[in-house]
Design a protein around this motif. Sequence first.
Motif, mmCIF file in Angstrom:
data_model
loop_
_atom_site.group_PDB
_atom_site.id
_atom_site.type_symbol
_atom_site.label_atom_id
_atom_site.label_comp_id
_atom_site.label_asym_id
_atom_site.label_seq_id
_atom_site.Cartn_x
_atom_site.Cartn_y
_atom_site.Cartn_z
ATOM 1 N N LYS A 217 57.624 57.349 14.634
ATOM 2 C CA LYS A 217 57.959 56.075 15.300
ATOM 3 C C LYS A 217 57.534 56.083 16.770
ATOM 4 O O LYS A 217 56.824 55.186 17.225
ATOM 5 N N THR A 218 57.983 57.103 17.497
ATOM 6 C CA THR A 218 57.708 57.135 18.937
ATOM 7 C C THR A 218 56.205 57.267 19.201
ATOM 8 O O THR A 218 55.654 56.610 20.078
ATOM 9 N N THR A 219 55.547 58.093 18.409
ATOM 10 C CA THR A 219 54.093 58.260 18.567
ATOM 11 C C THR A 219 53.381 56.946 18.281
ATOM 12 O O THR A 219 52.454 56.556 19.000
ATOM 13 N N SER A 240 65.295 53.452 22.953
ATOM 14 C CA SER A 240 66.571 53.190 22.263
ATOM 15 C C SER A 240 66.942 54.256 21.239
ATOM 16 O O SER A 240 67.817 54.035 20.413
ATOM 17 N N ASP A 241 66.272 55.397 21.285
ATOM 18 C CA ASP A 241 66.788 56.543 20.532
ATOM 19 C C ASP A 241 67.580 57.380 21.515
ATOM 20 O O ASP A 241 67.015 58.139 22.300
ATOM 21 N N THR A 242 68.893 57.193 21.494
ATOM 22 C CA THR A 242 69.740 57.955 22.417
ATOM 23 C C THR A 242 70.457 59.061 21.641
ATOM 24 O O THR A 242 71.432 59.638 22.099
ATOM 25 N N PHE A 243 69.959 59.320 20.442
ATOM 26 C CA PHE A 243 70.647 60.198 19.497
ATOM 27 C C PHE A 243 70.005 61.586 19.447
ATOM 28 O O PHE A 243 70.667 62.601 19.592
ATOM 29 N N ARG A 244 68.687 61.611 19.238
ATOM 30 C CA ARG A 244 68.020 62.906 19.057
ATOM 31 C C ARG A 244 67.731 63.565 20.410
ATOM 32 O O ARG A 244 67.280 62.896 21.349
ATOM 33 N N ALA A 245 67.967 64.863 20.471
ATOM 34 C CA ALA A 245 67.694 65.614 21.688
ATOM 35 C C ALA A 245 66.232 65.426 22.083
ATOM 36 O O ALA A 245 65.346 65.473 21.225
ATOM 37 N N GLU A 249 63.127 61.739 26.781
ATOM 38 C CA GLU A 249 62.046 62.364 27.558
ATOM 39 C C GLU A 249 60.696 62.160 26.864
ATOM 40 O O GLU A 249 59.678 61.953 27.517
ATOM 41 N N GLN A 250 60.706 62.220 25.537
ATOM 42 C CA GLN A 250 59.452 62.042 24.784
ATOM 43 C C GLN A 250 58.884 60.632 25.024
ATOM 44 O O GLN A 250 57.701 60.465 25.303
ATOM 45 N N THR A 251 59.753 59.626 24.937
ATOM 46 C CA THR A 251 59.305 58.248 25.156
ATOM 47 C C THR A 251 58.813 58.081 26.593
ATOM 48 O O THR A 251 57.758 57.477 26.840
ATOM 49 N N ILE A 292 60.468 48.478 20.922
ATOM 50 C CA ILE A 292 61.808 49.080 20.846
ATOM 51 C C ILE A 292 61.806 50.261 19.879
ATOM 52 O O ILE A 292 61.611 50.102 18.671
ATOM 53 N N ASP A 293 62.019 51.435 20.428
ATOM 54 C CA ASP A 293 62.118 52.656 19.624
ATOM 55 C C ASP A 293 63.515 52.710 19.003
ATOM 56 O O ASP A 293 64.411 51.959 19.414
ATOM 57 N N SER A 294 63.714 53.547 18.041
ATOM 58 C CA SER A 294 65.071 53.732 17.518
ATOM 59 C C SER A 294 65.186 55.135 16.940
ATOM 60 O O SER A 294 64.180 55.792 16.687
HETATM 61 MG MG LIG Z 1 61.291 59.179 17.984
#
Ligand SMILES: [Mg+2]
Length: 400
Positions: A217-219, A240-245, A249-251, A292-294
């Motif tokens: 998704k992010t890529t 908007s991915d505030t879940f995965r470690a 930073e990746q986004t 919007i990422d998730s």
């Molecule tokens: Mg992602």
Amino acid sequence: MFDGLKKKLSDAVKTFVKSEANPVPARSEEKPEVPEQQSAPGPERQSDIQQVQVHNNEENAKEIASNPSEAPNVGARQAEPDPPRAEKKGVPKQSGEALVKFSLSTKVKKAFSGSVKLSEKETDDFLDKIRISMLQSDVSLEVTEGIMADMKSRLADSAIDSKNMTAALLGIVRSALVDTLAKTKEGVDIYAYIDDKIKSNATPVRILFIGSNGTGKTTTISKIAYRLKSSGITCVMSASDTFRAAAIEQTEYHANRIGVPVIKSKYGADPASIAFDAIAYAKSRGIAVVLIDSAGRQETNKNLLNEMHKIVRIAQPDITIFVGESTAGSVIAEQVKDMSKSVKIDGIILTKLDCDARGGNAISISSVTGIPILFFGVGEAYDALVPYSPDFILNSIMPN
Ligand SMILES: [Mg+2]
Ligand SMILES: Nc1nc2c(ncn2[C@@H]2O[C@H](COP(=O)(O)OP(=O)(O)OP(=O)(O)O)[C@@H](O)[C@H]2O)c(=O)[nH]1
């Protein structure tokens, strides 16, 4: 990508043509069973392995951001010629076509016309070989059977050029695939959609990306941001991915590389309110698109599904895209179907096609889910996103 299916189809046709061959003319009519697989085992795995390209993200992004033409053009991979096959000792050197053995009635017709119709048994044998190739390559059962029915009626209706049997049979496979792909629903062209919205002053366009963990998704968002930026269209990324470690930073990393703004918050923060802030930011600055990422989520995770509903309610996306990895095989169709019970999905992006030699999902997932494919991800580089087109699939699968 598709190399496994391409080879399987090609081998199935060639094996059929060869298995109908009779190297010992005097006994040809009596010999019922002929070995099924005559090609040497091995090269398929080899080609699968060769095509998997591993890139260092950071190095890649740097190179591509400064010089996009350096990006590996995985989509343009050319078909390799079949390796030469060893002649068998004692077997006269003849072309596959010259060795074809037909039933007596077929032979008689052939003598007069130079073209043949396959008998029912010949047709069934041939279809069995193609059916197995498709199923082994992740084409769904339902779609495979549709293709078989199409081919069966073509074989019943058409006489095949007996001098060019392999090419003629491959032509029938191709026509059946063309028919199947033509039936799939056409997806929205997101870039044309964005252009229209810009022209009619109806921005920002909001695009939400959903899917399971690690599918890309992010890529993919970064690839689209890169494409928009390259075309002079403004966009903002919503982390908007505030879940995965490390997701934030990746986004942020990609946004900085590409040179587009990113709206972020802390881990555990409400993803919907970040999307809301990103939309407000875009409105206040006249930015055309909000991506919007998730967080990756399974359709069974209730909390994450509720969170997704909230994002949809607050952000009101114009387009919601399911990002799934092609390598997941038939599982992906189930994921799309389950997820679309909770949220309206407008399109699918099938990623990691460069890592998937089978590639059958690309043929059948739209038919199975009723949702069109919009793009194929064919690598990690920012430009490794190919718009869906039946020609891309056909040209990748069908031997030249
Ligand atoms: Mg992602
Ligand atoms: N080869 C290849 N790798 C890809 C492709 N798309 C994404 N990737 C890689 O897949 C991995 C996961 O990608 P992400 O973009 O982080 O996936 P995600 O869906 O955002 O993952 P989560 O946020 O954990 O749910 C990364 O290493 C990407 O570089 C593709 O089309 N081809």
